[in-house]
Design an enzyme around this catalytic site. Structure first.
Site, PDB file in Angstrom:
ATOM      1  CG  ASN A   1     -18.188  78.111  47.975  1.00 29.18           C
ATOM      2  OD1 ASN A   1     -18.219  78.460  49.307  1.00 29.18           O
ATOM      3  ND2 ASN A   1     -19.805  77.833  47.519  1.00 29.18           N
TER       4      ASN A   1
ATOM      5  CD  GLU B   1     -23.485  78.977  45.811  1.00 27.33           C
ATOM      6  OE1 GLU B   1     -25.111  78.759  46.079  1.00 27.33           O
ATOM      7  OE2 GLU B   1     -22.593  77.407  45.388  1.00 27.33           O
TER       8      GLU B   1
ATOM      9  CB  CYS C   1     -13.958  78.457  42.892  1.00 25.79           C
ATOM     10  SG  CYS C   1     -15.297  77.362  42.022  1.00 25.79           S
TER      11      CYS C   1
ATOM     12  CD  GLU D   1     -10.919  75.305  44.649  1.00 25.68           C
ATOM     13  OE1 GLU D   1     -11.743  76.235  44.841  1.00 25.68           O
ATOM     14  OE2 GLU D   1     -10.759  74.514  45.118  1.00 25.68           O
TER      15      GLU D   1
ATOM     16  CB  CYS E   1     -13.919  73.747  39.640  1.00 28.55           C
ATOM     17  SG  CYS E   1     -12.911  75.220  39.099  1.00 28.55           S
TER      18      CYS E   1
ATOM     19  CB  CYS F   1      -9.581  76.122  40.972  1.00 23.96           C
ATOM     20  SG  CYS F   1     -11.297  77.168  41.542  1.00 23.96           S
TER      21      CYS F   1
END
Ligand code: THU
Length: 134
Positions: A46, A48, A57, A59, A90, A93
């Site tokens: 991930n 940010e 993310c 994934e 999430c 994803c």
């Protein structure tokens, strides 16, 4: 269903890349890796941002690395984080996994707990385009 010998290398790649997560805001490091039908494995963590909504993310990062390398078909995606239960991807994803037809999703935590799902179980009746009918 996928056997442990098939998804173990993918999970190991996810564990390795988790150390590169850029998560100064949530402090929640996630690693993911996806194996293409070619056999190659691509990793992502991930990433940010101070503008929180720009976060990507792990994934999707792994999948986008693979797409940029020319892959289009995928067998296994693994994701790992330091959670009490294996980490759940999430919704965004899951939708991106559906776009590329990932077969098997392996969820894990650092304690070694592992859950193996088919994409249809994690995202039933996925949106597949403007003419989709349920
Ligand atoms: N995150 C992932 O990378 N994958 C998931 O499946 C869940 C959430 C990241 C996004 C953000 O950087 C942090 O975890 C907290 O939500």
């Amino acid at each position: 269903m996928s056997s442990a010998s098939q998804w173990q290398p993918v999970l190991e790649a996810a564990l390795a890349v988790r150390s590169r997560a850029y998560a100064p805001y949530s402090h929640f490091a996630v690693g993911a890796a996806v194996q293409a039908k070619s056999g190659a494995i691509y990793s992502g963590c991930n990433v940010e941002n101070a503008s929180y909504g720009l976060t990507v993310c792990a994934e999707r990062n792994a999948l986008f690395q693979a797409i940029a390398a020319g892959e289009r078909e995928f067998s296994i995606l693994a994701v790992v984080a330091d959670t009490p239960q294996p980490v759940a991807p999430c919704g965004a994803c899951r939708q991106v996994m559906a776009e590329f037809g990932v077969d098997i999703i392996v969820l894990a935590n650092l304690a070694g707990d592992v859950l193996v799902y088919r994409l249809e179980e994690l995202l039933p009746a996925a949106f597949q385009g403007g003419n989709d009918k349920i």
